[in-house]
Write a protein that holds these residues in place. Structure first.
Motif, PDB file in Angstrom:
ATOM      1  N   UNK A  23     -12.625   5.208 -59.406  1.00  0.00           N
ATOM      2  CA  UNK A  23     -13.237   5.686 -58.161  1.00  0.00           C
ATOM      3  C   UNK A  23     -12.293   5.486 -56.977  1.00  0.00           C
ATOM      4  N   UNK A  24     -11.623   4.336 -56.933  1.00  0.00           N
ATOM      5  CA  UNK A  24     -10.667   4.075 -55.852  1.00  0.00           C
ATOM      6  C   UNK A  24      -9.502   5.056 -55.937  1.00  0.00           C
ATOM      7  N   UNK A  25      -9.003   5.284 -57.140  1.00  0.00           N
ATOM      8  CA  UNK A  25      -7.897   6.222 -57.330  1.00  0.00           C
ATOM      9  C   UNK A  25      -8.302   7.630 -56.913  1.00  0.00           C
ATOM     10  N   UNK A  26      -9.493   8.039 -57.287  1.00  0.00           N
ATOM     11  CA  UNK A  26      -9.979   9.370 -56.922  1.00  0.00           C
ATOM     12  C   UNK A  26     -10.097   9.515 -55.409  1.00  0.00           C
ATOM     13  N   UNK A  27     -10.564   8.473 -54.746  1.00  0.00           N
ATOM     14  CA  UNK A  27     -10.759   8.547 -53.305  1.00  0.00           C
ATOM     15  C   UNK A  27      -9.428   8.684 -52.563  1.00  0.00           C
ATOM     16  N   UNK A  28      -8.400   7.993 -53.048  1.00  0.00           N
ATOM     17  CA  UNK A  28      -7.087   8.061 -52.404  1.00  0.00           C
ATOM     18  C   UNK A  28      -6.206   9.171 -52.972  1.00  0.00           C
ATOM     19  N   UNK A  29      -6.693   9.822 -54.029  1.00  0.00           N
ATOM     20  CA  UNK A  29      -5.912  10.875 -54.696  1.00  0.00           C
ATOM     21  C   UNK A  29      -4.588  10.321 -55.218  1.00  0.00           C
ATOM     22  N   UNK A  30      -4.668   9.147 -55.866  1.00  0.00           N
ATOM     23  CA  UNK A  30      -3.505   8.513 -56.486  1.00  0.00           C
ATOM     24  C   UNK A  30      -3.866   8.153 -57.924  1.00  0.00           C
ATOM     25  N   UNK A  31      -2.883   7.654 -58.649  1.00  0.00           N
ATOM     26  CA  UNK A  31      -3.125   7.260 -60.037  1.00  0.00           C
ATOM     27  C   UNK A  31      -3.814   5.905 -60.109  1.00  0.00           C
ATOM     28  N   UNK A  32      -4.402   5.630 -61.250  1.00  0.00           N
ATOM     29  CA  UNK A  32      -4.991   4.305 -61.483  1.00  0.00           C
ATOM     30  C   UNK A  32      -3.911   3.241 -61.415  1.00  0.00           C
ATOM     31  N   UNK A  33      -2.715   3.572 -61.910  1.00  0.00           N
ATOM     32  CA  UNK A  33      -1.596   2.638 -61.877  1.00  0.00           C
ATOM     33  C   UNK A  33      -1.311   2.176 -60.441  1.00  0.00           C
ATOM     34  N   UNK A  77      -3.446   1.956 -58.005  1.00  0.00           N
ATOM     35  CA  UNK A  77      -4.514   1.035 -57.599  1.00  0.00           C
ATOM     36  C   UNK A  77      -4.262  -0.349 -58.186  1.00  0.00           C
ATOM     37  N   UNK A  78      -3.828  -0.408 -59.446  1.00  0.00           N
ATOM     38  CA  UNK A  78      -3.501  -1.709 -60.038  1.00  0.00           C
ATOM     39  C   UNK A  78      -2.351  -2.369 -59.289  1.00  0.00           C
ATOM     40  N   UNK A  79      -1.380  -1.595 -58.833  1.00  0.00           N
ATOM     41  CA  UNK A  79      -0.292  -2.164 -58.044  1.00  0.00           C
ATOM     42  C   UNK A  79      -0.808  -2.749 -56.733  1.00  0.00           C
ATOM     43  N   UNK A  80      -1.773  -2.079 -56.111  1.00  0.00           N
ATOM     44  CA  UNK A  80      -2.377  -2.609 -54.884  1.00  0.00           C
ATOM     45  C   UNK A  80      -3.119  -3.915 -55.162  1.00  0.00           C
ATOM     46  N   UNK A  81      -3.782  -3.991 -56.304  1.00  0.00           N
ATOM     47  CA  UNK A  81      -4.489  -5.214 -56.692  1.00  0.00           C
ATOM     48  C   UNK A  81      -3.483  -6.345 -56.891  1.00  0.00           C
ATOM     49  N   UNK A  82      -2.412  -6.077 -57.649  1.00  0.00           N
ATOM     50  CA  UNK A  82      -1.408  -7.110 -57.945  1.00  0.00           C
ATOM     51  C   UNK A  82      -0.674  -7.568 -56.692  1.00  0.00           C
ATOM     52  N   UNK A  83      -0.544  -6.684 -55.715  1.00  0.00           N
ATOM     53  CA  UNK A  83       0.122  -7.021 -54.455  1.00  0.00           C
ATOM     54  C   UNK A  83      -0.846  -7.660 -53.456  1.00  0.00           C
ATOM     55  N   UNK A  84      -2.080  -7.882 -53.877  1.00  0.00           N
ATOM     56  CA  UNK A  84      -3.130  -8.461 -53.027  1.00  0.00           C
ATOM     57  C   UNK A  84      -3.433  -7.613 -51.795  1.00  0.00           C
ATOM     58  N   UNK A  85      -3.245  -6.314 -51.916  1.00  0.00           N
ATOM     59  CA  UNK A  85      -3.604  -5.392 -50.836  1.00  0.00           C
ATOM     60  C   UNK A  85      -5.111  -5.117 -50.843  1.00  0.00           C
ATOM     61  N   UNK A  86      -5.700  -5.100 -52.035  1.00  0.00           N
ATOM     62  CA  UNK A  86      -7.153  -4.981 -52.188  1.00  0.00           C
ATOM     63  C   UNK A  86      -7.626  -6.071 -53.143  1.00  0.00           C
ATOM     64  N   UNK A  87      -8.825  -6.542 -52.915  1.00  0.00           N
ATOM     65  CA  UNK A  87      -9.395  -7.590 -53.754  1.00  0.00           C
ATOM     66  C   UNK A  87     -10.185  -6.971 -54.892  1.00  0.00           C
TER      67      UNK A  87
END
Length: 57
Positions: free
Chosen positions: A9-19, A21-31
């Motif tokens: 859902x997050x990937x769809x909203x930003x029009x990016x890949x799931x990968x 979004x996982x990078x944002x999670x690992x970088x602590x950009x999103x919780x």
């Protein structure tokens, strides 16, 4: 509106890949939290990240 959203859902909203979004999670950009084997993004954290993107633009 629920408190959590899926990675897809997050990937769809930003029009990016799931990968991405996982990078944002690992970088602590999103919780995120793990529920069983599923990763869920904290919607408030995601919305704050998007707001910051808009402010910087």
């Amino acid at each position: 509106m629920s408190t959590f959203m899926t990675v897809q859902e997050a990937a769809d909203e930003l029009k990016v890949s799931r990968w991405m979004i996982y990078q944002l999670i690992w970088a602590n950009e999103v919780r995120s939290v793990t529920v069983g084997r599923c990763r869920r993004i904290v919607r408030k954290s995601f919305e704050d990240y998007v707001s910051d993107l808009i402010e910087v633009a």
